[in-house]
Design a protein around this motif. Structure first.
Motif, PDB file in Angstrom:
ATOM      1  N   SER A  13      24.629  12.482  16.212  1.00 40.94           N
ATOM      2  CA  SER A  13      23.817  12.138  17.380  1.00 40.94           C
ATOM      3  C   SER A  13      22.980  10.899  17.080  1.00 40.94           C
ATOM      4  O   SER A  13      22.224  10.877  16.100  1.00 40.94           O
ATOM      5  N   ALA A  14      23.096   9.894  17.925  1.00 44.87           N
ATOM      6  CA  ALA A  14      22.321   8.667  17.738  1.00 44.87           C
ATOM      7  C   ALA A  14      20.823   8.940  17.857  1.00 44.87           C
ATOM      8  O   ALA A  14      20.005   8.239  17.243  1.00 44.87           O
ATOM      9  N   ASP A  15      20.442   9.943  18.613  1.00 45.16           N
ATOM     10  CA  ASP A  15      19.026  10.266  18.805  1.00 45.16           C
ATOM     11  C   ASP A  15      18.361  10.736  17.512  1.00 45.16           C
ATOM     12  O   ASP A  15      17.132  10.690  17.385  1.00 45.16           O
ATOM     13  N   HIS A  16      19.157  11.205  16.559  1.00 43.69           N
ATOM     14  CA  HIS A  16      18.602  11.744  15.318  1.00 43.69           C
ATOM     15  C   HIS A  16      18.554  10.718  14.196  1.00 43.69           C
ATOM     16  O   HIS A  16      18.140  11.047  13.077  1.00 43.69           O
ATOM     17  N   LEU A  17      18.974   9.500  14.489  1.00 47.03           N
ATOM     18  CA  LEU A  17      18.986   8.461  13.453  1.00 47.03           C
ATOM     19  C   LEU A  17      17.616   7.796  13.365  1.00 47.03           C
ATOM     20  O   LEU A  17      17.402   6.662  13.791  1.00 47.03           O
ATOM     21  N   ARG A  18      16.687   8.529  12.797  1.00 51.66           N
ATOM     22  CA  ARG A  18      15.317   8.046  12.630  1.00 51.66           C
ATOM     23  C   ARG A  18      14.829   8.458  11.246  1.00 51.66           C
ATOM     24  O   ARG A  18      15.420   9.323  10.586  1.00 51.66           O
ATOM     25  N   VAL A  19      13.740   7.831  10.808  1.00 48.91           N
ATOM     26  CA  VAL A  19      13.197   8.127   9.491  1.00 48.91           C
ATOM     27  C   VAL A  19      11.670   8.170   9.585  1.00 48.91           C
ATOM     28  O   VAL A  19      11.053   7.366  10.304  1.00 48.91           O
ATOM     29  N   THR A  20      11.061   9.115   8.885  1.00 51.37           N
ATOM     30  CA  THR A  20       9.607   9.231   8.869  1.00 51.37           C
ATOM     31  C   THR A  20       9.041   8.392   7.735  1.00 51.37           C
ATOM     32  O   THR A  20       9.429   8.566   6.569  1.00 51.37           O
ATOM     33  N   ILE A  21       8.152   7.474   8.070  1.00 51.53           N
ATOM     34  CA  ILE A  21       7.534   6.586   7.092  1.00 51.53           C
ATOM     35  C   ILE A  21       6.081   6.994   6.899  1.00 51.53           C
ATOM     36  O   ILE A  21       5.301   7.027   7.851  1.00 51.53           O
ATOM     37  N   GLY A  22       5.737   7.309   5.671  1.00 51.29           N
ATOM     38  CA  GLY A  22       4.391   7.771   5.349  1.00 51.29           C
ATOM     39  C   GLY A  22       4.446   8.819   4.260  1.00 51.29           C
ATOM     40  O   GLY A  22       5.039   9.884   4.464  1.00 51.29           O
ATOM     41  N   ASN A  23       3.840   8.536   3.098  1.00 50.00           N
ATOM     42  CA  ASN A  23       3.834   9.506   1.999  1.00 50.00           C
ATOM     43  C   ASN A  23       2.584  10.386   2.068  1.00 50.00           C
ATOM     44  O   ASN A  23       1.874  10.381   3.087  1.00 50.00           O
ATOM     45  N   LYS A  24       2.305  11.115   0.998  1.00 51.77           N
ATOM     46  CA  LYS A  24       1.195  12.065   1.010  1.00 51.77           C
ATOM     47  C   LYS A  24      -0.165  11.385   1.103  1.00 51.77           C
ATOM     48  O   LYS A  24      -1.169  12.041   1.436  1.00 51.77           O
ATOM     49  N   GLN A  25      -0.227  10.082   0.800  1.00 56.81           N
ATOM     50  CA  GLN A  25      -1.489   9.358   0.899  1.00 56.81           C
ATOM     51  C   GLN A  25      -1.735   8.828   2.311  1.00 56.81           C
ATOM     52  O   GLN A  25      -2.766   8.215   2.566  1.00 56.81           O
ATOM     53  N   CYS A  26      -0.777   9.056   3.205  1.00 57.92           N
ATOM     54  CA  CYS A  26      -0.849   8.557   4.580  1.00 57.92           C
ATOM     55  C   CYS A  26      -1.197   9.703   5.519  1.00 57.92           C
ATOM     56  O   CYS A  26      -0.603  10.783   5.452  1.00 57.92           O
ATOM     57  N   PRO A  78       2.513   2.455  -1.891  1.00 59.56           N
ATOM     58  CA  PRO A  78       2.698   2.012  -0.501  1.00 59.56           C
ATOM     59  C   PRO A  78       3.639   2.976   0.205  1.00 59.56           C
ATOM     60  O   PRO A  78       4.479   3.624  -0.425  1.00 59.56           O
ATOM     61  N   ASP A  79       3.473   3.076   1.509  1.00 61.11           N
ATOM     62  CA  ASP A  79       4.349   3.966   2.275  1.00 61.11           C
ATOM     63  C   ASP A  79       5.738   3.370   2.446  1.00 61.11           C
ATOM     64  O   ASP A  79       6.714   4.098   2.590  1.00 61.11           O
ATOM     65  N   PHE A  80       5.825   2.040   2.420  1.00 61.97           N
ATOM     66  CA  PHE A  80       7.120   1.377   2.554  1.00 61.97           C
ATOM     67  C   PHE A  80       7.078   0.007   1.898  1.00 61.97           C
ATOM     68  O   PHE A  80       6.003  -0.580   1.698  1.00 61.97           O
ATOM     69  N   ILE A  81       8.248  -0.475   1.558  1.00 58.87           N
ATOM     70  CA  ILE A  81       8.422  -1.841   1.053  1.00 58.87           C
ATOM     71  C   ILE A  81       9.531  -2.481   1.889  1.00 58.87           C
ATOM     72  O   ILE A  81      10.597  -1.896   2.066  1.00 58.87           O
ATOM     73  N   THR A  82       9.257  -3.659   2.411  1.00 57.58           N
ATOM     74  CA  THR A  82      10.266  -4.405   3.162  1.00 57.58           C
ATOM     75  C   THR A  82      10.871  -5.472   2.264  1.00 57.58           C
ATOM     76  O   THR A  82      10.152  -6.303   1.703  1.00 57.58           O
ATOM     77  N   ILE A  83      12.195  -5.428   2.125  1.00 53.55           N
ATOM     78  CA  ILE A  83      12.910  -6.421   1.333  1.00 53.55           C
ATOM     79  C   ILE A  83      13.565  -7.411   2.292  1.00 53.55           C
ATOM     80  O   ILE A  83      14.409  -7.044   3.099  1.00 53.55           O
ATOM     81  N   ASP A  84      13.139  -8.660   2.186  1.00 55.59           N
ATOM     82  CA  ASP A  84      13.688  -9.721   3.022  1.00 55.59           C
ATOM     83  C   ASP A  84      14.633 -10.559   2.165  1.00 55.59           C
ATOM     84  O   ASP A  84      14.221 -11.129   1.157  1.00 55.59           O
TER      85      ASP A  84
END
Length: 521
Positions: free
Chosen positions: A137-150, A335-341
């Motif tokens: 299901s395309a509707d389920h293609l999501r990800v939760t961003i935020g660790n225990k410090q968030c 950090p909760d996330f790292i963006t690689i460009d």
């Protein structure tokens, strides 16, 4: 024909044209009067070219030199529309652009008569499908961003709008992107130019990017202002905070907002003085090393009320990123996330040397980051976002296989807005009104229509990703593995992504985790 003969031929043509027009007028032909300005103009232009001293070509070849300049000017368009094959164009070929347009318009997205790529040429890539496909299901293609410090995790789409500031893009383009994000339920990165009214116009979710200029949260001296940041970060539309260390198109380099572009409106948004040149330095002034950066991220997390915070960078030196990992371990700040460009990332304006020869390409960088985070037991705390030439569902699938949790697309979203890859982003003369501040150009962008196209492109691309995953037997993005992707190295040699990019597990040195075929394979 030498230049003297060419020059005299032009003079003769002009004289004959003038004589013909004069004869036509003397005989009472109306057409002569219409041709008179043309004939006189060409004659005067020829004389001017002959005696000017700035251009040697025009002096030696009057008028003919101008024809050469005209042909050179329209060469990209002629090549794109008449001479390129469907798979030759750069940075995106005609087939790639076409699929974006089709998905944005929600029309036929199929191709006929088989593949155009030569599957036996080095560089060809494919994914291994399963004999037992599954439904995804395309509707389920999501990800939760935020660790225990968030305190306020964000449920993100796997495809989001990459960083593009108001100023680089027009107000109508920004409003269209934000409207599309609101319709499709995905995030819109503001770019480092601050949060403009056009980012807030439709209520789309925002990832607020903080660059070295601290636009939107800077004091009179250009330093970071905690008070201004806290006020802006409290905006409900802001869901995450991204600290930009560098970008793929010009890593390690700052920028200048020219005084001519620093309008009162943009100055108010960026908290700067209008009508002045404003510098974005290459590095941050709020910190100077990895420990200071992590402390700054923790400050941003607290000031934002616990929203996810992360940083974006184009990888340069592997040992520097490892030092960041070691600092995370030593401080316990994640950090909760790292963006690689990737170095192949796009921008409106960057020096040739930086665009072509500085920074690590996305796949190598992504493998390095994933391997180092795993090596230092940090991967479970941090989500990874990737950006760099993301256009199709297959592009996203490859990045998921490499370890990314979600992706950004900049140029894909621009194409969805109507970008024709005119390569005029840095000129202020974007013909479709996307990358310009000229009101005569950007008013052509119909926000009501373009926001629908942005949402369509996102929806159809995520749907394509879901179909690809299902065909391969992957029910969840975390199941996509590098062993399922293959690249032809030579005409007879094939390797999986796992063979190309997996680390040497026997090694305990972080420096040995640098990916790349020549090191580990």
């Amino acid at each position: 024909m030498n230049h003297r003969m060419a020059r005299w031929a032009i003079y003769l043509i002009c004289l004959l044209l003038d004589a013909g027009v004069a004869a036509s007028i003397s005989r009472g032909y109306l057409s002569g009067w219409f041709l008179l300005p043309v004939a006189v103009g060409l004659t005067l232009l020829t004389i001017y070219d002959r005696f000017q001293s700035k251009h040697a070509l025009l002096r030696n070849y009057p008028l003919l030199g101008r024809a050469r300049y005209l042909l050179e000017q329209i060469r990209p368009e002629m090549r794109q529309y008449f001479f390129e094959s469907d798979t030759d164009g750069r940075p995106f070929n005609r087939r790639q652009r076409a699929v974006v347009y089709q998905r944005a318009k929600d029309v036929k997205q199929t191709v006929a008569f088989g593949a155009l790529d030569n599957m036996y040429e080095p560089g060809y890539e494919w994914v291994a499908h399963s004999a037992f496909p599954v439904k995804v299901s395309a509707d389920h293609l999501r990800v939760t961003i935020g660790n225990k410090q968030c305190d306020k995790p964000y449920d993100a789409s796997l495809l989001n709008i990459s960083a593009m500031s108001y100023g680089a893009l027009s107000k109508t383009a920004i409003a269209s992107l934000n409207g599309g994000a609101q319709i499709g339920g995905f995030a819109h990165n503001t770019g480092e130019g601050g949060i403009s009214p056009y980012h807030l116009q439709h209520g789309g979710h925002l990832i607020w990017q903080i660059g070295t200029g601290y636009f939107g949260c800077r004091d009179d001296k250009g330093n970071f202002s905690a008070e201004l940041f806290a006020a802006a970060a409290s905006e409900p539309a802001v869901k995450m905070i991204e600290l930009k260390l560098s970008q793929g198109a010009k890593p390690g380099k700052g920028g200048v907002l020219p005084a001519a572009k620093n309008t009162p409106e943009i100055a108010a948004i960026r908290k700067i003085k209008p009508g002045t040149n404003v510098l974005s330095p290459a590095g941050h002034t709020a910190f100077s090393d990895e420990y200071g950066m992590l402390a700054f991220l923790q400050q941003l997390r607290k000031l934002s009320g616990g929203k996810p915070v992360g940083f974006k960078l184009c990888i340069g030196r592997a040992d520097e990123f490892e030092r960041i990992c070691i600092a995370m371990v030593n401080t316990g700040i994640y950090p909760d996330f790292i963006t690689i460009d990737g170095a192949e990332g796009g921008t409106g304006a960057a020096p040739l040397e930086f665009t072509d020869a500085v920074g690590m390409p996305l796949y190598d960088a992504l493998a390095l980051v994933v391997n180092l985070l795993k090596h230092h037991r940090l991967r479970s705390h941090i989500k990874i976002m990737a950006s760099g030439k993301v256009i199709t569902g297959f592009d996203i699938l490859k990045l998921l296989a490499m370890g990314a949790d979600a992706c950004y697309s900049a140029r894909g979203m621009m194409l969805a807005l109507g970008c024709i890859q005119a390569l005029q982003c840095d000129s202020g003369s974007c013909p479709v009104g996307v990358a310009t501040q000229d009101p005569h150009l950007y008013q052509a962008v119909n926000v009501a229509d373009k926001k629908i196209r942005v949402a369509n492109y996102h929806r159809n691309t995520i749907a394509a990703l879901a179909e690809l995953m299902g065909a391969c037997g992957f029910q969840h993005p975390t199941q996509v593995t590098p062993s399922a992707l293959f690249r032809r190295i030579t005409r007879t040699d094939i390797k999986s992504y796992e063979q190309i990019y997996a680390p040497d597990h026997a090694s305990t040195s972080g420096a040995a985790l640098y990916p790349g075929p020549s090191v580990n394979n």
